[in-house]
Design a protein around this motif. Structure first.
Motif, PDB file in Angstrom:
ATOM      1  N   GLN A  46     110.551  55.572  28.108  1.00 49.18           N
ATOM      2  CA  GLN A  46     111.232  56.707  27.483  1.00 49.18           C
ATOM      3  C   GLN A  46     110.234  57.758  27.015  1.00 49.18           C
ATOM      4  O   GLN A  46     110.483  58.963  27.151  1.00 49.18           O
ATOM      5  CB  GLN A  46     112.073  56.202  26.304  1.00 49.18           C
ATOM      6  CG  GLN A  46     113.253  55.334  26.739  1.00 49.18           C
ATOM      7  CD  GLN A  46     113.952  54.669  25.577  1.00 49.18           C
ATOM      8  OE1 GLN A  46     113.385  54.510  24.488  1.00 49.18           O
ATOM      9  NE2 GLN A  46     115.190  54.255  25.781  1.00 49.18           N
ATOM     10  N   ARG A  47     109.095  57.294  26.479  1.00 49.16           N
ATOM     11  CA  ARG A  47     108.067  58.232  26.003  1.00 49.16           C
ATOM     12  C   ARG A  47     107.512  59.063  27.160  1.00 49.16           C
ATOM     13  O   ARG A  47     107.412  60.291  27.064  1.00 49.16           O
ATOM     14  CB  ARG A  47     106.947  57.458  25.319  1.00 49.16           C
ATOM     15  CG  ARG A  47     105.857  58.356  24.756  1.00 49.16           C
ATOM     16  CD  ARG A  47     104.726  57.538  24.171  1.00 49.16           C
ATOM     17  NE  ARG A  47     105.168  56.783  22.999  1.00 49.16           N
ATOM     18  CZ  ARG A  47     105.122  55.469  22.911  1.00 49.16           C
ATOM     19  NH1 ARG A  47     104.673  54.745  23.920  1.00 49.16           N
ATOM     20  NH2 ARG A  47     105.534  54.861  21.823  1.00 49.16           N
ATOM     21  N   TRP A  48     107.159  58.404  28.257  1.00 47.31           N
ATOM     22  CA  TRP A  48     106.576  59.126  29.387  1.00 47.31           C
ATOM     23  C   TRP A  48     107.612  59.975  30.115  1.00 47.31           C
ATOM     24  O   TRP A  48     107.273  61.017  30.681  1.00 47.31           O
ATOM     25  CB  TRP A  48     105.914  58.136  30.349  1.00 47.31           C
ATOM     26  CG  TRP A  48     104.575  57.704  29.864  1.00 47.31           C
ATOM     27  CD1 TRP A  48     104.238  56.501  29.310  1.00 47.31           C
ATOM     28  CD2 TRP A  48     103.381  58.494  29.846  1.00 47.31           C
ATOM     29  NE1 TRP A  48     102.912  56.480  28.951  1.00 47.31           N
ATOM     30  CE2 TRP A  48     102.348  57.691  29.264  1.00 47.31           C
ATOM     31  CE3 TRP A  48     103.063  59.786  30.242  1.00 47.31           C
ATOM     32  CZ2 TRP A  48     101.055  58.151  29.103  1.00 47.31           C
ATOM     33  CZ3 TRP A  48     101.762  60.244  30.079  1.00 47.31           C
ATOM     34  CH2 TRP A  48     100.778  59.435  29.518  1.00 47.31           C
ATOM     35  N   THR A  49     108.868  59.572  30.077  1.00 50.99           N
ATOM     36  CA  THR A  49     109.925  60.416  30.644  1.00 50.99           C
ATOM     37  C   THR A  49     110.014  61.731  29.875  1.00 50.99           C
ATOM     38  O   THR A  49     110.132  62.811  30.470  1.00 50.99           O
ATOM     39  CB  THR A  49     111.281  59.681  30.602  1.00 50.99           C
ATOM     40  OG1 THR A  49     111.218  58.518  31.427  1.00 50.99           O
ATOM     41  CG2 THR A  49     112.405  60.586  31.097  1.00 50.99           C
ATOM     42  N   ALA A  50     109.940  61.655  28.555  1.00 51.08           N
ATOM     43  CA  ALA A  50     109.976  62.868  27.728  1.00 51.08           C
ATOM     44  C   ALA A  50     108.774  63.760  28.030  1.00 51.08           C
ATOM     45  O   ALA A  50     108.910  64.992  28.112  1.00 51.08           O
ATOM     46  CB  ALA A  50     110.003  62.487  26.250  1.00 51.08           C
ATOM     47  N   VAL A  51     107.598  63.152  28.215  1.00 49.15           N
ATOM     48  CA  VAL A  51     106.390  63.921  28.536  1.00 49.15           C
ATOM     49  C   VAL A  51     106.557  64.654  29.865  1.00 49.15           C
ATOM     50  O   VAL A  51     106.223  65.845  29.996  1.00 49.15           O
ATOM     51  CB  VAL A  51     105.156  62.989  28.581  1.00 49.15           C
ATOM     52  CG1 VAL A  51     103.949  63.736  29.151  1.00 49.15           C
ATOM     53  CG2 VAL A  51     104.839  62.463  27.184  1.00 49.15           C
ATOM     54  N   ILE A  52     107.079  63.946  30.875  1.00 49.97           N
ATOM     55  CA  ILE A  52     107.282  64.547  32.201  1.00 49.97           C
ATOM     56  C   ILE A  52     108.252  65.724  32.118  1.00 49.97           C
ATOM     57  O   ILE A  52     108.025  66.790  32.706  1.00 49.97           O
ATOM     58  CB  ILE A  52     107.787  63.483  33.194  1.00 49.97           C
ATOM     59  CG1 ILE A  52     106.664  62.495  33.521  1.00 49.97           C
ATOM     60  CG2 ILE A  52     108.306  64.134  34.473  1.00 49.97           C
ATOM     61  CD1 ILE A  52     107.124  61.291  34.318  1.00 49.97           C
ATOM     62  N   ILE A  53     109.329  65.562  31.375  1.00 46.09           N
ATOM     63  CA  ILE A  53     110.336  66.623  31.256  1.00 46.09           C
ATOM     64  C   ILE A  53     109.738  67.857  30.571  1.00 46.09           C
ATOM     65  O   ILE A  53     109.906  68.991  31.045  1.00 46.09           O
ATOM     66  CB  ILE A  53     111.563  66.103  30.484  1.00 46.09           C
ATOM     67  CG1 ILE A  53     112.317  65.057  31.315  1.00 46.09           C
ATOM     68  CG2 ILE A  53     112.498  67.263  30.125  1.00 46.09           C
ATOM     69  CD1 ILE A  53     113.443  64.364  30.567  1.00 46.09           C
ATOM     70  N   SER A 100     107.055  69.597  32.818  1.00 50.67           N
ATOM     71  CA  SER A 100     107.678  70.253  33.976  1.00 50.67           C
ATOM     72  C   SER A 100     108.358  71.551  33.576  1.00 50.67           C
ATOM     73  O   SER A 100     108.280  72.556  34.292  1.00 50.67           O
ATOM     74  CB  SER A 100     108.689  69.315  34.638  1.00 50.67           C
ATOM     75  OG  SER A 100     108.058  68.151  35.133  1.00 50.67           O
ATOM     76  N   MET A 101     109.015  71.543  32.426  1.00 53.92           N
ATOM     77  CA  MET A 101     109.673  72.765  31.954  1.00 53.92           C
ATOM     78  C   MET A 101     108.648  73.832  31.594  1.00 53.92           C
ATOM     79  O   MET A 101     108.855  75.019  31.847  1.00 53.92           O
ATOM     80  CB  MET A 101     110.569  72.436  30.758  1.00 53.92           C
ATOM     81  CG  MET A 101     111.760  71.547  31.120  1.00 53.92           C
ATOM     82  SD  MET A 101     112.794  71.135  29.708  1.00 53.92           S
ATOM     83  CE  MET A 101     113.511  72.737  29.343  1.00 53.92           C
ATOM     84  N   LEU A 102     107.528  73.409  31.000  1.00 57.14           N
ATOM     85  CA  LEU A 102     106.472  74.368  30.664  1.00 57.14           C
ATOM     86  C   LEU A 102     105.790  74.912  31.915  1.00 57.14           C
ATOM     87  O   LEU A 102     105.377  76.082  31.952  1.00 57.14           O
ATOM     88  CB  LEU A 102     105.430  73.703  29.755  1.00 57.14           C
ATOM     89  CG  LEU A 102     105.883  73.361  28.334  1.00 57.14           C
ATOM     90  CD1 LEU A 102     104.782  72.614  27.589  1.00 57.14           C
ATOM     91  CD2 LEU A 102     106.276  74.622  27.578  1.00 57.14           C
ATOM     92  N   LEU A 103     105.668  74.064  32.946  1.00 57.95           N
ATOM     93  CA  LEU A 103     105.001  74.472  34.185  1.00 57.95           C
ATOM     94  C   LEU A 103     105.685  75.672  34.825  1.00 57.95           C
ATOM     95  O   LEU A 103     105.020  76.531  35.422  1.00 57.95           O
ATOM     96  CB  LEU A 103     104.977  73.296  35.164  1.00 57.95           C
ATOM     97  CG  LEU A 103     104.370  73.545  36.549  1.00 57.95           C
ATOM     98  CD1 LEU A 103     102.877  73.848  36.431  1.00 57.95           C
ATOM     99  CD2 LEU A 103     104.606  72.346  37.461  1.00 57.95           C
ATOM    100  N   TYR A 104     107.006  75.756  34.682  1.00 61.51           N
ATOM    101  CA  TYR A 104     107.750  76.843  35.320  1.00 61.51           C
ATOM    102  C   TYR A 104     108.298  77.855  34.299  1.00 61.51           C
ATOM    103  O   TYR A 104     109.261  78.567  34.586  1.00 61.51           O
ATOM    104  CB  TYR A 104     108.898  76.274  36.154  1.00 61.51           C
ATOM    105  CG  TYR A 104     108.408  75.430  37.307  1.00 61.51           C
ATOM    106  CD1 TYR A 104     107.822  76.011  38.416  1.00 61.51           C
ATOM    107  CD2 TYR A 104     108.505  74.042  37.260  1.00 61.51           C
ATOM    108  CE1 TYR A 104     107.355  75.233  39.466  1.00 61.51           C
ATOM    109  CE2 TYR A 104     108.036  73.258  38.306  1.00 61.51           C
ATOM    110  CZ  TYR A 104     107.462  73.872  39.399  1.00 61.51           C
ATOM    111  OH  TYR A 104     106.995  73.092  40.449  1.00 61.51           O
ATOM    112  N   ALA A 105     107.675  77.915  33.149  1.00 60.63           N
ATOM    113  CA  ALA A 105     108.105  78.895  32.139  1.00 60.63           C
ATOM    114  C   ALA A 105     107.946  80.320  32.651  1.00 60.63           C
ATOM    115  O   ALA A 105     108.671  81.236  32.238  1.00 60.63           O
ATOM    116  CB  ALA A 105     107.317  78.694  30.851  1.00 60.63           C
ATOM    117  N   GLN A 106     106.990  80.529  33.583  1.00 58.93           N
ATOM    118  CA  GLN A 106     106.760  81.880  34.104  1.00 58.93           C
ATOM    119  C   GLN A 106     107.928  82.397  34.928  1.00 58.93           C
ATOM    120  O   GLN A 106     108.002  83.589  35.245  1.00 58.93           O
ATOM    121  CB  GLN A 106     105.479  81.915  34.958  1.00 58.93           C
ATOM    122  CG  GLN A 106     105.632  81.425  36.376  1.00 58.93           C
ATOM    123  CD  GLN A 106     105.502  79.916  36.484  1.00 58.93           C
ATOM    124  OE1 GLN A 106     105.373  79.245  35.460  1.00 58.93           O
ATOM    125  NE2 GLN A 106     105.507  79.385  37.687  1.00 58.93           N
TER     126      GLN A 106
END
Length: 347
Positions: free
Chosen positions: A138-145, A148-154
């Motif tokens: 659950q911890r690493w799932t939250a990290v991935i999410i 990933s959202m920050l990666l495409y903030a642009q």
């Protein structure tokens, strides 16, 4: 003159095929994907899987795939019959792009996480096995999410509606944005996850083989000491057969997962790399061809979002099959009780 007429006919043909794909193929993929992921969610939410870290990751992946399909394909299906709102309305274009690209990145990385979890769980090292927990998953799932959202903030800056001379009207508005999106998507959302899936899948198989050798050595040692020789031999054979079946299942699941993801996701990645490094911005024919290939590759990628349920059904073994059967039987029983109660009330 003849060449000009041929080019116009080709452009018209490609546009027609694209419209038909958006009208009919997108609808099929939408139904196929939504049904598969909804069934996955119901099956993997059962008590049998609740405490299993790998099953929890697959459950989270099903939610992500469902969001990707719904957010990505609804506007495509609308565009097959009328004006696609994502092509003309700025905020819809930006929001859709961010959600679709984020979920396209989250989904394969969750499969990587599940592969790592299987590797940890199959290790002969007790310290590694203890790291395979629901809390860590659950911890690493939250990290991935979050990443990933920050990666495409642009996307909220880069994507714009009503563009021309681009594969889609809703697209990156500058060359820098296109380089950033294409390279990050191709490298981080496709190539890197596939390589890690293969790596940790192979490491898992090695762990299974090591475990099998240890069991066989222990069985031979106990037999040499004369301790319950016949019962140990029987137990050793059954354990060997069970381990062999598990190893065979892992090999099959690894092959199917990696093969399906490669076939369905690599074309879009290759198209993005080509568009990034190609200097041919060219004629209307080249734009039409690139647009057609890009649209077809997008639909292929959406198929990958709908495949997990069917992969698990084919390769998940008796545990997944039983859970699916129990869920369908429960739904059938509830439906029969509802109909029976309705009939009693009416009478």
């Amino acid at each position: 003159m003849v060449k000009s007429s041929y080019n116009e006919s080709l452009i018209e043909l490609l546009d027609t095929i694209t419209i038909q794909l958006d009208r009919y193929a997108a609808n099929f993929i939408f139904l196929f994907g939504v049904v598969g992921n909804v069934l996955n969610i119901f099956v993997l939410s059962q008590r049998t899987f609740r405490s299993n870290s790998c099953a929890w990751i697959f459950l989270a992946s099903s939610f992500v795939n469902l969001i990707s399909i719904v957010s990505g394909l609804i506007t495509v299906m609308i565009g097959g019959w009328t004006t696609n709102p994502a092509n003309t309305i700025g905020w819809i274009c930006k929001l859709r792009a961010h959600i679709v690209f984020s979920t396209r990145t989250i989904a394969p990385w969750l499969i990587v996480l599940a592969t790592i979890d299987r590797w940890l769980l199959s290790s002969i090292n007790a310290i590694r096995r203890r790291k395979s927990t629901l809390k860590n998953a659950q911890r690493w799932t939250a990290v991935i999410i979050i990443l990933s959202m920050l990666l495409y903030a642009q996307m909220f800056y880069c994507y714009e509606a009503n563009l021309t001379d681009t594969p889609l009207q809703c697209y990156d508005k500058t060359a820098v944005c296109r380089y950033l999106t294409d390279l990050s998507f191709g490298g981080i959302a496709v190539v890197a996850p596939l390589m890690l899936m293969i790596l940790f899948g192979l490491l898992t198989i090695i762990n299974v083989r090591e475990t099998q050798h240890r069991v066989q050595s222990l069985t031979r040692g106990n037999s040499a000491c004369g301790t319950s020789r016949s019962s140990i031999a029987t137990s050793g054979r059954s354990q060997g057969k069970s381990t062999h079946r598990t190893q065979h299942s892992l090999l099959r699941m690894l092959f199917v997962q990696v093969a399906v993801l490669s076939i369905l996701t690599v074309p879009l990645s290759l198209d993005r790399f080509y568009s990034t490094f190609s200097s041919d911005n060219g004629s209307a024919v080249n734009i039409a061809i690139n647009s057609f290939i890009y649209n077809a590759a997008i639909l292929l990628y959406f198929i990958s979002n709908g495949m997990p349920f069917y992969i698990y059904t084919m390769c998940g073994g008796s545990v997944f099959h039983k859970a699916l059967y129990d869920f369908l039987f429960m739904m059938k029983r509830k439906l029969m009780l509802t109909l029976l109660n309705s009939s009693v009330c009416c009478n």
